[in-house]
Scaffold this active site. Structure first.
Site, PDB file in Angstrom:
ATOM      1  N   THR A 186       0.829  -1.208   0.000  1.00 25.40           N
ATOM      2  CA  THR A 186       0.000   0.000   0.000  1.00 25.40           C
ATOM      3  C   THR A 186       0.860   1.254   0.000  1.00 25.40           C
ATOM      4  OG1 THR A 186      -1.761  -1.155   1.182  1.00 25.40           O
ATOM      5  CG2 THR A 186      -1.831   1.249   1.217  1.00 25.40           C
ATOM      6  N   CYS A 187       1.940   1.214   0.738  1.00 24.96           N
ATOM      7  CA  CYS A 187       2.831   2.372   0.842  1.00 24.96           C
ATOM      8  C   CYS A 187       3.444   2.716  -0.516  1.00 24.96           C
ATOM      9  CB  CYS A 187       3.943   2.098   1.848  1.00 24.96           C
ATOM     10  SG  CYS A 187       3.345   1.529   3.462  1.00 24.96           S
ATOM     11  N   SER A 188       3.849   1.691  -1.260  1.00 23.56           N
ATOM     12  CA  SER A 188       4.545   1.903  -2.525  1.00 23.56           C
ATOM     13  C   SER A 188       3.606   2.152  -3.695  1.00 23.56           C
ATOM     14  CB  SER A 188       5.435   0.693  -2.845  1.00 23.56           C
ATOM     15  OG  SER A 188       6.453   0.543  -1.876  1.00 23.56           O
TER      16      SER A 188
END
EC number: 1.11.1.27
Length: 241
Positions: free
Chosen positions: A48-50
Site C-alpha cells: 500500500t505504501c509503494s
C-alpha cells in the site's frame, strides 16, 4: 492512539546517510518556521505504501506547494539505507524520506505499534499530519482496525483539508517518441493549459506494442485523460476547443 493536534512534534535527531557521509537531521531543522506535511506508514517497500500512499503525495506535491506547504516528509521505522533505496526505487523526488530507525519520533507521536504478527517488530501506525512551525495543526489517523487500513491519511484527504476549494486535475498520460513534432505540439498544448502529465517515451518506457494495445493505433502521440483515450495532437486540440 490519540491525536497530537495543538502539540509540538517530538524533538529527536534522525541519523541519515547522504552520499558516503552520516548526517544528523533534527526535528528543528525539519519543522521550525515551515509548513510541513508528514505522512507515516508501516514500512518501506510495503504494497500500500509503494503503490498508493507515497506516489500520490509525490504527484500532488506541486499543488501542496501552491497552497503554502514547504516540505513533504515520509517517516517510517526503517533505517536510512532502506529509506534511501526506497526513494531511489520510487523516484519520488518531491518527498523527503526520513528514517526513524529507533522509532523515537513515532513513539513520541504515540503512533508506535507492534507488528510482530508480520515479523515487523515495532512500526508506525499509518497517519498523516499538517505541521506549522513545529506544532501539529491537523492529524488524520487511520482507524484502529485489523490489518493496515488506508482510509484517511491519503494525499487527497490532506488536500481537501488544506484547500477545500481546489479542483483536482484528472490524470493525464501521453505516449511520445523522441524527435516527433506532433508529440511536441501535444505536450505544448498541455503545458499551455497548465496541466501536468506523465510522458511515456517509446524506446525508453514502452514500445509501439503498448500503444497499439491500449489505443488501437500505431502512431504517436496518444493522449489519455481521466481514463479516456483522446487521440493525437489534432484530437487534443479539438478536445480543448
Amino acid at each position: 492512539m490519540s491525536s497530537m493536534e495543538g502539540k509540538k512534534v517530538p524533538q529527536v535527531t534522525f541519523r541519515t546517510r547522504q552520499g558516503d557521509k552520516w548526517v544528523d537531521v533534527t526535528t528543528s531543522e525539519l519543522f521550525d518556521n515551515k509548513t510541513v506535511i508528514v505522512f507515516s506508514l508501516p514500512g518501506a517497500f510495503t504494497p500500500t505504501c509503494s503503490s498508493s500512499h507515497l506516489p500520490r503525495y509525490n504527484e500532488l506535491a506541486p499543488v501542496f506547494k501552491k497552497y503554502g506547504v514547504d516540505d513533504i516528509l515520509v517517516v517510517s521505522v526503517n533505517d536510512t539505507f532502506v529509506m534511501n533505496a526506497w526513494k531511489e526505487d520510487e523516484k519520488s523526488e518531491n518527498i523527503s524520506f526520513i528514517p526513524d530507525g529507533n522509532g523515537e519520533f513515532t513513539e513520541g507521536m504515540g503512533m508506535l505499534v507492534g507488528k510482530e504478527d508480520l515479523g515487523f517488530g515495532k512500526r508506525s501506525w499509518r497517519y498523516s499530519m499538517l505541521v506549522k512551525n513545529g506544532v501539529v495543526e491537523k492529524m488524520f489517523i487511520e482507524p484502529n482496525e485489523p490489518g493496515d487500513p488506508f482510509k484517511v491519511s491519503d494525499a487527497d484527504t490532506m488536500l481537501k483539508y488544506l484547500a477545500p476549494q481546489h479542483q483536482v486535475q484528472e490524470s493525464i498520460s501521453i505516449f511520445t517518441k523522441p524527435g516527433c513534432p506532433f508529440c511536441a505540439k501535444a505536450k505544448q498544448l498541455l503545458h499551455d493549459k497548465g496541466l501536468s502529465f506523465e510522458e511515456i517515451i517509446l524506446g525508453h518506457d514502452a514500445t509501439i506494442v503498448s500503444v497499439r494495445a491500449v489505443s488501437g493505433r500505431t502512431t504517436v502521440p496518444q493522449v489519455f485523460i481521466g481514463g479516456k483515450h483522446i487521440g493525437g495532437s489534432d484530437d487534443l486540440e479539438k478536445y480543448f476547443a
